[in-house]
Scaffold this active site. Structure first.
Site, PDB file in Angstrom:
ATOM      1  N   ALA A 237      30.509  17.908  35.884  1.00 54.73           N
ATOM      2  CA  ALA A 237      31.078  16.612  36.570  1.00 54.73           C
ATOM      3  C   ALA A 237      30.537  15.369  36.330  1.00 54.73           C
ATOM      4  O   ALA A 237      30.063  14.991  37.533  1.00 54.73           O
ATOM      5  CB  ALA A 237      31.058  17.139  37.794  1.00 54.73           C
ATOM      6  N   SER A 238      30.060  15.478  35.046  1.00 58.10           N
ATOM      7  CA  SER A 238      28.732  13.953  34.980  1.00 58.10           C
ATOM      8  C   SER A 238      27.756  14.019  35.979  1.00 58.10           C
ATOM      9  O   SER A 238      27.051  15.156  35.925  1.00 58.10           O
ATOM     10  CB  SER A 238      29.408  13.341  35.223  1.00 58.10           C
ATOM     11  OG  SER A 238      29.448  12.259  34.644  1.00 58.10           O
ATOM     12  N   HIS A 239      27.704  12.792  36.417  1.00 56.17           N
ATOM     13  CA  HIS A 239      26.698  12.729  37.703  1.00 56.17           C
ATOM     14  C   HIS A 239      26.255  13.122  38.949  1.00 56.17           C
ATOM     15  O   HIS A 239      25.677  12.778  40.024  1.00 56.17           O
ATOM     16  CB  HIS A 239      25.654  11.571  37.518  1.00 56.17           C
ATOM     17  CG  HIS A 239      27.059   9.985  38.043  1.00 56.17           C
ATOM     18  ND1 HIS A 239      27.928   9.888  37.072  1.00 56.17           N
ATOM     19  CD2 HIS A 239      26.626   9.838  39.356  1.00 56.17           C
ATOM     20  CE1 HIS A 239      28.972   9.414  37.969  1.00 56.17           C
ATOM     21  NE2 HIS A 239      27.429   8.715  38.963  1.00 56.17           N
TER      22      HIS A 239
ATOM     23  N   ARG B 266      24.765  22.130  35.015  1.00 45.65           N
ATOM     24  CA  ARG B 266      25.059  22.731  36.398  1.00 45.65           C
ATOM     25  C   ARG B 266      25.164  24.098  36.405  1.00 45.65           C
ATOM     26  O   ARG B 266      25.486  25.180  36.112  1.00 45.65           O
ATOM     27  CB  ARG B 266      26.713  22.141  36.418  1.00 45.65           C
ATOM     28  CG  ARG B 266      26.601  21.058  36.850  1.00 45.65           C
ATOM     29  CD  ARG B 266      27.996  20.265  36.951  1.00 45.65           C
ATOM     30  NE  ARG B 266      27.585  19.380  36.844  1.00 45.65           N
ATOM     31  CZ  ARG B 266      27.530  17.837  38.579  1.00 45.65           C
ATOM     32  NH1 ARG B 266      26.831  18.598  39.261  1.00 45.65           N
ATOM     33  NH2 ARG B 266      26.840  16.734  38.087  1.00 45.65           N
TER      34      ARG B 266
END
Ligand SMILES: O=P(O)(O)OC[C@H]1O[C@H](O)[C@H](O)[C@@H](O)[C@@H]1O
Length: 643
Positions: free
Chosen positions: A208-210, A153
């Site tokens: 935050a994963s996907h 990210r």
């Protein structure tokens, strides 16, 4: 193995040598995010943790917890982020997302103000250290070692800096892993490695994963696994207190700073070499058990590129831009080393989206996402590959595609993993969150399906609980691609799931070197698949007058209660005897489940049915009940019914 594997490459007091620490991380996302990092964030911040001692943090956070049991905590947000004004309020508890912390870390998206600022993150990291110290029951104080990793990210580096500052200023040491996977972070609490000072006492993954690019979050681990909801609430309450006290001025102890050290460790090489060893072991210690197999990987521009070689070309220009070209060159040489598939002998050409890119320009890194699955299926076809593998952003979820283009995700992946586990263990109990024909398929082989509620932590905890009451369980999975095995410390690891598939392939190829992914597909032969499987997400408008000032949860519960009453009058429908969550109903040869989302103001509706007609009948039963609730957006359901 990478040449630098296992070497601590830097020791520094972060607070004293911050720029140096910032430029010494070893993964390509450092390159990707150069433009987006908040270089001045620490100079600008108001949060005065810089001189805080661990003892002080521990004392204030604990004292406050015991003296105040407020349900709602808010305090002034600091100005570390350019987006949040000093008068803005931060509700720390709102950052809780089940057993994770999630928030908005990057501004610019309308209606989504930044709430996971650097000072807030710093306070949370300090609170985790204080919580961990309490857990370790150390006599007063002892220096902890905490590993910190992140996915791709664009806010990864600023939050990594904030987390590091929060821990080091609390007097504890940080091992920075740079770009890493969530399971690797947990694994670092278990790895025995004296040279690298492992295992660590606790681990933090920034991910935050996907979710979209502007979000980020934190996951915490100890050797006992991921923290649970109550732990997260405790940490957020401590963080709020730390934050509040820090912004109100110093105490005497603030002056007696005791700073921790920061080391950069190439942990992903250690973790990856363990995966390689696992595959070799199951193939009778053959060095290259996947020789000749063509496997393409789609990392979705997340952290999963380590599974295959990371292409250097996109980074070449940094050689010229950098004022430390040798360091960049060293990094490139380090990156040019396949960590998992190539050492096992596989061909990986055609692998895609391996470069970390927090804007996720190609597709959402999510094995549940149709576009993502289409992309890896296409890559398998284009390259005539034997197998495709796809990961989510932080590699705790995965899926595969066989050589014929058949997707091995969702129910099929659960069935496949169940089959593999059932071949290996004698006392069998397979657990997964969605009821499906897996149970039927494996009953003869001793498999028993235990349905439980959604949420990876929920299914893992349930599997662990079942073991403690003598119901031996080996697998906890949900259709999202989250899966954990007892043999792997109940670690929720997408890469390990794929290693289990590779093990199966490798073992089969000892007997027949020409065997391909059909070996896997054959294992799910006989799986009864519903011809209609659909998930429709019904949003609750939180500002709607019909909520009468109540919470969306209360509103959602009222919808569910009404649905329950309404279906009890319908002779075609039968409520499941055991509802772990929401309202689950069978009828017309299929079933539906309407439940509250774990974190959003949404009621997800899952329908599985043998035909479109039957699915529509089930959908209509839901529509009749829910249309009486004007705050519920039923557009998606109507659309499905009118198709
Ligand atoms: O309840 P939902 O909104 O469908 O979300 C459910 C999902 O939430 C998170 O992403 C968890 O990590 C998953 O384990 C879970 O399946």
């Amino acid at each position: 193995m990478a040449a630098l594997s296992g070497k601590i490459i830097q020791n520094a007091f972060l607070a004293q040598h911050r720029p140096q620490a910032r430029h010494s991380t070893r993964y390509p996302s450092d390159f990707c995010a150069l433009d987006t990092r908040s270089v001045h964030s620490f100079q600008e911040r108001r949060l005065r943790l810089a001189g805080t001692s661990a003892k002080w943090l521990n004392t204030i956070s604990t004292a406050w917890i015991s003296s105040s049991k407020q349900a709602y905590i808010s305090c002034n947000a600091a100005q570390g982020s350019s987006v949040v004004s000093s008068s803005a309020k931060v509700d720390f508890l709102k950052l809780q997302n089940g057993s994770d912390i999630r928030g908005v870390a990057v501004g610019g998206v309308e209606g989504e103000p930044v709430n996971l600022t650097e000072p807030v993150t710093e306070a949370i990291a300090s609170a985790f250290a204080a919580w961990l110290l309490n857990k370790k029951k150390a006599d007063g104080w002892r220096r902890l070692r905490i590993s910190v990793g992140h996915d791709s990210r664009i806010s990864a580096h600023k939050l990594q800096d904030a987390v590091t500052l929060g821990i080091t200023t609390a007097g504890h040491d940080v091992l920075q892993f740079g770009l890493a996977s969530t399971p690797a972070m947990f694994n670092s609490t278990l790895t025995e490695d004296e040279i690298n000072h492992l295992p660590v006492d606790g681990a933090i993954m920034i991910t935050a994963s996907h979710l979209p690019y502007n979000r980020n979050g934190l996951k915490f681990f100890t050797s006992a696994g991921g923290l649970n909801k109550a732990d997260i609430k405790d940490i957020l309450e401590r963080a709020s207190r730390i934050y509040e006290d820090s912004s109100h001025g110093s105490t005497q102890e603030l002056e007696q700073a005791s700073k921790g050290e920061v080391s950069n460790v190439d942990y992903m090489s250690i973790y990856a070499s363990d995966l390689v060893k696992a595959v070799r072991k199951s193939a009778g210690n053959k060095e290259k058990p996947l020789e000749g197999l063509h496997i393409v990987v789609d990392a979705g521009n997340g952290a999963g590129g380590f599974f295959v070689v990371i292409p250097l070309l996109p980074y070449l220009h940094y050689l010229f831009l950098s004022n430390a070209p040798f360091l960049v060159l060293e990094l490139m040489l380090f990156l040019d080393q396949d960590k998992v598939l190539k050492p096992l002998g596989a061909i990986t050409t055609g692998s895609q989206f391996l470069e970390p890119d927090g804007m996720f320009p190609n597709h959402i890194p999510n094995p549940e996402d149709k576009t993502a699955m289409k992309a890896i299926t296409q890559a398998v076809a284009d390259n005539k590959a034997d197998l495709g593998i796809i990961f989510d952003t932080d590699v705790d979820r995965s899926a595969a595609v066989d050589s014929s283009g058949r997707e091995l995700n969702r129910n099929r992946l659960i069935a496949l993993m169940s089959a593999i586990v059932l071949e290996e263990v004698f006392v069998r109990l397979v657990l997964c969150s969605i009821c499906l024909s897996v149970a039927h398929l494996f009953y003869d082989k001793g498999g028993k399906h235990h349905r439980f509620k959604r949420g990876y932590k929920n299914v893992i905890d349930e599997a662990i609980r079942l073991n403690t009451i003598g119901e031996e369980s080996h697998l906890a999975m949900e259709t999202s691609g989250h899966g954990a095995l007892k043999e792997n410390h109940w670690l929720d690891d997408g890469a390990y799931l794929m290693v289990k598939l590779l093990n199966k392939l490798a073992a089969a190829r000892i007997l027949n070197p020409n065997v391909g992914s059909k070996v896997l597909t054959d294992l799910v032969e006989g799986l009864e698949e519903a011809s209609v499987t659909v998930e429709i997400r019904l949003k609750i408008d939180q500002n709607h007058a019909d909520l009468k000032g109540g919470s969306f949860r209360d509103y959602g519960e009222a919808v569910l209660k009404h649905l329950e009453n309404s279906i009890s009058k319908d002779e075609h429908l039968c409520k499941a005897p055991k509802n772990y969550e929401g309202v689950r109903v069978s009828g017309y040869g299929g079933w539906f489940l309407l439940r509250l989302s774990l974190h959003d103001p949404v009621l997800p509706l899952n329908i599985e049915a043998p035909s479109k007609d039957d699915a529509i009948k089930l959908g209509l039963a839901v529509l009749t009940a829910v249309s009486e609730f004007p705050a519920l957006d039923i557009t998606a359901l109507n659309k499905f019914l009118q198709q």
